[in-house]
Scaffold this active site. Structure first.
Site, PDB file in Angstrom:
ATOM      1  N   SER A 102       0.775  -1.176  -0.073  1.00  0.00           N
ATOM      2  CA  SER A 102       0.020  -0.046  -0.151  1.00  0.00           C
ATOM      3  C   SER A 102       0.906   1.293  -0.003  1.00  0.00           C
ATOM      4  O   SER A 102       1.508   1.513  -0.983  1.00  0.00           O
ATOM      5  CB  SER A 102      -1.068   0.001   1.192  1.00  0.00           C
ATOM      6  OG  SER A 102      -1.885   1.017   1.066  1.00  0.00           O
ATOM      7  N   ASP A 244      -2.106   6.552  -3.547  1.00  0.00           N
ATOM      8  CA  ASP A 244      -0.959   5.672  -2.853  1.00  0.00           C
ATOM      9  C   ASP A 244      -0.721   4.620  -3.733  1.00  0.00           C
ATOM     10  O   ASP A 244      -0.953   4.574  -4.930  1.00  0.00           O
ATOM     11  CB  ASP A 244      -1.661   5.078  -1.384  1.00  0.00           C
ATOM     12  CG  ASP A 244      -2.725   4.252  -1.588  1.00  0.00           C
ATOM     13  OD1 ASP A 244      -3.300   4.289  -2.587  1.00  0.00           O
ATOM     14  OD2 ASP A 244      -2.892   3.634  -0.600  1.00  0.00           O
ATOM     15  N   ASP A 246      -0.747   1.451  -4.114  1.00  0.00           N
ATOM     16  CA  ASP A 246      -1.928   0.318  -4.608  1.00  0.00           C
ATOM     17  C   ASP A 246      -3.456   0.935  -5.210  1.00  0.00           C
ATOM     18  O   ASP A 246      -4.146   0.044  -5.463  1.00  0.00           O
ATOM     19  CB  ASP A 246      -2.250  -0.774  -3.755  1.00  0.00           C
ATOM     20  CG  ASP A 246      -3.065  -0.393  -2.352  1.00  0.00           C
ATOM     21  OD1 ASP A 246      -2.960   0.702  -2.112  1.00  0.00           O
ATOM     22  OD2 ASP A 246      -3.695  -1.422  -1.688  1.00  0.00           O
ATOM     23  N   ASP A 248      -5.730   2.390  -3.721  1.00  0.00           N
ATOM     24  CA  ASP A 248      -7.156   2.145  -2.929  1.00  0.00           C
ATOM     25  C   ASP A 248      -7.604   3.460  -2.295  1.00  0.00           C
ATOM     26  O   ASP A 248      -8.668   3.467  -1.801  1.00  0.00           O
ATOM     27  CB  ASP A 248      -7.119   1.029  -1.993  1.00  0.00           C
ATOM     28  CG  ASP A 248      -6.080   1.249  -0.738  1.00  0.00           C
ATOM     29  OD1 ASP A 248      -5.172   2.224  -0.830  1.00  0.00           O
ATOM     30  OD2 ASP A 248      -6.244   0.530   0.263  1.00  0.00           O
TER      31      ASP A 248
END
Length: 456
Positions: A102, A244, A246, A248
C-alpha cells in the site's frame, strides 16, 4: 492480531520477513484452506500486485504455491488492489490475493488474502491459514493434478464498470481539468486513462509504474504532496488527485492548491449518495469527522461507527447492507462495486459531483458543515493499549467517553480521540470542534491525559 496477519494481510521488509519462501508457503497454505473447505470443486484464485520491485518475485512464488496444491490461478499482473478485489467477483473466483504494501516505502511488501466476494479474508479463516503454514500441513497434489495458470486483463473491465456507474455525459460537458499524481504506483495504469475517457482534460505526473517510487513517498499526505499542491495551482486546474501505491485511496487538492482532508471528500460522496438514494446507512470509523453525522441528519441517513480499519468498515457495510463507507484518510468504499477502499471509483464520483454542481471545487467544500480537526502523534514505549486504557480510566472520571476504539471524549461541540496505532509504536491524538480554538483546546486535553497516563 494473528501470528502472521495484522489488521488486513501481512507486510514487512522484503528479503527479511517477506521472502519468496514465505510467499510460496502462504500460497500453499491458502490453497490448502480452499481445498479443505471445498474438496471436490475446481478452484480458482485471482492474483495481482502493485508496482513494487519485489512484486514479481513474490507473485511468482505465491502462484507456484497455489499451483502445487492443485488450485488454478488467474494472473492479472500489475493492478490496483480494488481492481483485484473487483476481479474476484468479475471472474467468479473462490478467492484472491493482492501483493502490496500500500503506502509503505519501497523496501516493504505484503500479501492480502481475499474472500470470493473480494472482501479481506475473515479472521477465522486467516487463523486456519496460519495453522496450515506453521504446521506445514500442505495438501500437495500429484504431478498430473497441478493447477493451471491463465493470464487475463482486469484493467479494461474495471475502468468500464466505473464509467457505467457515473454520469459520463455531464462530466464531458463540463470537461474538468484534473492533475493526477499516481505515485508511480498501480494507479498509473488506471486513473489517468479513466479520467480521459470520462471527458476530463488530464495532466499526469509520476504516472509510469516504478517500484522505487522515485518521485515521492507513496503515502499521499500533505507533507509528501507539497510539490504537487503547487503544480495544481500553477496549472490553473479545477482540482488535483493523488493516490497511494496500490491506488485504494485518492486524496484531493482544490483549485487554490489546498490539501483537502479525506473526511471532506468522503462527506461530498455521502451527501450525493444520500440525495440519490433518498437516505441510507453510512458506515465510518470512530476517527472520522462529525461532518458525516451532520450530513446524515440533513439527508435522511443513519451512521454506524466502527473501529479504525477499512476491512472492519467493509465487513460492517456487508453485514448491515450499508450504502457507502469511508475513513478519514481518503478511503471510500462502494460495497455494491468493491468491498474495500477504491481510489478510482472515489475519484470518478467526486468528478461527477463537481461537474453536476457547476461550482468551483473549493466552493463545494465550503458548503459542508464547519468543523476543525487537528491531528498529532506521540512515540511511546511499552504496551500502547494499556496506556490508552489508562487514559480511558482517567477520562471516565470527568467526561463522557466512547471506547469503541481507543478513548474518545465527547463534548457538545466536538471530541478528542486517543488511540494506539496497530502497526507502529505510536499513539495518535485526533481532536475536532466547531472552532479552531476549541479544537486546539481538546487536542491539548488529549495530550495532557496521555502524559498523565504515561506517568502513572
Amino acid at each position: 492480531m494473528g501470528r502472521l496477519f495484522g489488521t488486513f494481510g501481512v507486510r514487512g521488509i522484503v528479503n527479511e520477513n517477506i521472502t519468496s519462501e514465505f510467499a510460496l508457503k502462504i500460497g500453499m497454505a491458502f490453497g490448502t484452506l480452499l481445498k479443505k473447505e471445498q474438496p471436490n470443486k475446481e478452484l480458482w484464485v485471482v492474483v495481482g500486485r502493485d508496482t513494487r520491485v519485489s512484486g514479481e518475485m513474490l507473485e511468482n512464488a505465491l502462484i507456484s504455491g497455489l499451483l502445487s496444491v492443485g488450485v488454478n490461478v488467474i494472473k492479472v499482473g500489475i493492478a490496483p488492489t480494488p481492481a483485484i478485489q473487483f476481479a474476484c467477483r468479475y471472474f467468479k473466483t473462490d478467492g484472491g490475493v493482492s501483493i502490496t504494501a500500500s503506502h509503505n516505502p519501497p523496501e516493504y511488501n505484503g500479501i492480502k488474502l481475499l474472500e470470493a466476494n473480494g472482501l479481506g479474508l475473515k479472521k477465522e479463516r486467516e487463523a486456519v491459514v496460519e495453522d496450515i503454514y506453521f504446521n506445514e500441513d500442505f495438501e500437495r497434489v500429484k504431478w498430473n493434478e497441478i493447477g493451471r495458470l491463465e493470464e487475463r486483463d482486469i484493467i479494461r473491465p474495471y475502468i468500464d464498470t466505473i464509467k457505467s456507474r457515473v454520469d459520463v455525459d455531464v462530466i464531458k460537458r463540463r470537461k474538468p481539468f484534473v492533475v493526477v499524481d499516481a505515485s508511480n504506483g498501480a494507479g498509473s495504469l488506471t486513473l489517468p486513462y479513466l479520467l480521459e475517457e470520462l471527458g476530463c482534460k488530464v495532466v499526469s505526473i509520476n504516472a509510469h509504474p516504478d517500484g522505487h517510487f522515485p518521485a515521492r513517498n507513496p503515502e499521499p499526505n500533505e507533507e509528501n504532496l507539497r510539490g504537487f499542491m503547487k503544480i495544481v495551482k500553477a496549472l490553473g486546474a479545477d482540482l488535483g488527485v493523488a493516490q497511494d501505491g496500490d491506488a485504494d485511496r485518492s486524496v484531493f487538492i482544490d483549485e487554490k492548491g489546498n490539501f483537502i482532508q479525506g473526511d471532506k471528500t468522503f462527506a461530498l460522496v455521502v451527501k450525493a449518495m444520500l440525495e440519490e438514494n433518498k437516505g441510507g446507512l453510512i458506515v465510518t470509523t470512530i476517527a472520522t469527522s462529525h461532518i458525516i453525522d451532520e450530513i446524515a441528519k440533513q439527508y435522511n441517513g443513519k451512521v454506524l461507527k466502527t473501529k479504525v480499519g477499512d476491512l472492519i468498515v467493509s465487513r460492517a457495510l456487508l453485514e448491515h447492507n450499508g450504502l457507502v463507507g469511508g475513513e478519514e484518510n481518503g478511503g471510500v468504499i462502494f460495497p455494491d462495486f468493491v468491498l474495500g477502499r477504491d481510489g478510482a471509483m472515489t475519484t470518478a464520483k467526486i468528478i461527477e459531483i463537481f461537474a453536476k454542481s457547476g461550482k468551483k471545487f473549493s466552493e463545494l467544500l465550503e458548503e459542508l458543515p464547519k468543523f476543525y480537526q487537528l491531528k498529532t502523534k506521540r512515540h511511546v514505549k511499552g504496551d500502547r493499549k494499556a496506556i490508552v486504557a489508562k487514559v480511558a480510566e482517567l477520562a471516565a472520571e470527568r467526561y463522557e467517553i466512547d471506547t469503541t476504539d481507543g478513548t474518545k471524549i465527547l463534548f457538545e461541540d466536538g471530541w478528542v480521540l486517543v488511540r494506539a496505532s496497530g502497526t507502529e509504536p505510536i499513539i495518535r491524538i485526533f481532536a475536532e470542534a466547531r472552532s479552531e480554538e476549541k479544537s486546539k483546546e481538546y487536542l491539548n486535553l488529549g495530550l495532557s491525559l496521555l502524559d498523565e497516563a504515561l506517568k502513572s
